[in-house]
Motif scaffolding. Sequence first.
Motif, mmCIF file in Angstrom:
data_model
loop_
_atom_site.group_PDB
_atom_site.id
_atom_site.type_symbol
_atom_site.label_atom_id
_atom_site.label_comp_id
_atom_site.label_asym_id
_atom_site.label_seq_id
_atom_site.Cartn_x
_atom_site.Cartn_y
_atom_site.Cartn_z
ATOM 1 N N UNK A 316 0.846 -1.194 0.000
ATOM 2 C CA UNK A 316 0.000 0.000 0.000
ATOM 3 C C UNK A 316 0.881 1.244 0.000
ATOM 4 N N UNK A 317 0.689 2.103 -1.006
ATOM 5 C CA UNK A 317 1.446 3.346 -1.094
ATOM 6 C C UNK A 317 0.713 4.420 -0.297
ATOM 7 N N UNK A 338 12.746 -7.774 1.514
ATOM 8 C CA UNK A 338 13.349 -6.813 2.436
ATOM 9 C C UNK A 338 14.549 -6.119 1.791
ATOM 10 N N UNK A 339 15.314 -6.846 0.968
ATOM 11 C CA UNK A 339 16.456 -6.248 0.286
ATOM 12 C C UNK A 339 16.005 -5.190 -0.716
ATOM 13 N N UNK A 350 12.959 6.294 0.588
ATOM 14 C CA UNK A 350 11.580 5.813 0.742
ATOM 15 C C UNK A 350 11.532 4.851 1.935
ATOM 16 N N UNK A 351 10.698 5.135 2.913
ATOM 17 C CA UNK A 351 10.586 4.282 4.096
ATOM 18 C C UNK A 351 9.369 3.370 3.993
ATOM 19 N N UNK A 352 9.383 2.337 4.805
ATOM 20 C CA UNK A 352 8.264 1.395 4.785
ATOM 21 C C UNK A 352 8.070 0.776 6.157
ATOM 22 N N UNK A 353 6.875 0.267 6.367
ATOM 23 C CA UNK A 353 6.557 -0.507 7.567
ATOM 24 C C UNK A 353 5.787 -1.749 7.128
ATOM 25 N N UNK A 358 1.117 -6.954 5.314
ATOM 26 C CA UNK A 358 1.013 -5.918 4.278
ATOM 27 C C UNK A 358 2.158 -4.924 4.458
ATOM 28 N N UNK A 359 2.634 -4.382 3.345
ATOM 29 C CA UNK A 359 3.734 -3.418 3.374
ATOM 30 C C UNK A 359 3.164 -2.032 3.100
ATOM 31 N N UNK A 360 3.497 -1.086 3.938
ATOM 32 C CA UNK A 360 3.039 0.298 3.785
ATOM 33 C C UNK A 360 4.223 1.161 3.398
ATOM 34 N N UNK A 361 4.134 1.817 2.225
ATOM 35 C CA UNK A 361 5.189 2.682 1.742
ATOM 36 C C UNK A 361 4.875 4.114 2.165
#
Length: 362
Positions: A316-317, A338-339, A350-353, A358-361
């Motif tokens: 999700x951006x 992850x890489x 650009x960070x993410x959690x 789910x990945x949040x950008x």
Amino acid sequence: MEREELELWLKNHNNYELFKGYVKINFLIDLDMDMFDVDDSKKQLLELIDKEKKEYRLRKYVNVFKYAAVVIIFLGIGYLYQLGCFTKTPEVIIPSDSITLKLENGNVEVLSEDGTSQILDANGSVVGSQKGKQLVYDNDNVMEKLVYNTLTVPYGKRFEVKLSDGTKVYLNAGTSLKYPVKFIGGNKRQVFLTGEAFFDVAHDVTHPFIVNMENLNVEVLGTEFNVSAYSEDLTTDVVLIKGSVNLYTNGKTLNEGLRIEPGIKGALNRKLGSITSEAVDTSIYTSWMEGDLVFRNMSFENIVKKLERYYNMKIIIVNKQLNNEIFNATFKDEPPIQDVLNSFGKSYGISHTIKDNAIFIN
């Protein structure tokens, strides 16, 4: 008291016929609705008796035991239903991350990436086999009509199939291919694709090979090309590696289409219905076959789509300003997600959690 009243009412022959109809209809309706209730049915039956006894006079006594048997059967069926004897067989749920093969009879088989199996037709005859990540169909089978199988590859996986004519098809993640178990002489070799695949088509001058993708057709005699036709993308792309292909939309003839040569990408704009072409580096479009990720002048929104297919993860951006940003990046040898994320973070800030798979950008 209620039983005596029922027995008395059943002495009337007309009442007995009415009772039989009631038992049959009421039970079938309740069974179909999966809500059979003995107590409720009993209550409705007594209400029916009260209504009918006002319209009929009692006649000569009939064999009560005969009708009592009907009541016992009626209550017994309800009891068996409550025990689960009439419950439907639970539907088999196939995990969404399974590679599946749908046969001509509608049956769906799950294929293990490290398994082996035989592919059978409706008559139980062997038409092909699976070994690991590849299906191979025989060309020795005698068939009078086209019979289709459908191979579906979920996100996060890839698979191969060798068709009966020797054509090899490599399916990328999130792809479905419908094809004949055996091509029949006198007919064009036609398959149906959704998603992305690389085709190495066996040469056959008398039987053109056609890939149908909803509203675009690719017709060849023998060649190598990559097709990307994901439903969520704005264009359908055909990149030619070797030989030549003709592109034409549904409703058009082969002569009304576009012919492309090696090193050229033909693209159908689905919204406009127009086909354009341009010279490209073909290795960018076939790198997925080696497990590589290559992005060239690609919007971040489209990069995320490819990452979702490749890793089978929801991304999700959150920072919508990133959608139209253009990036270039290359990741070799099936890199961990992850890489990839860390690289974007290091190179572009650009960070993410990650939360709930789910990945949040940001």
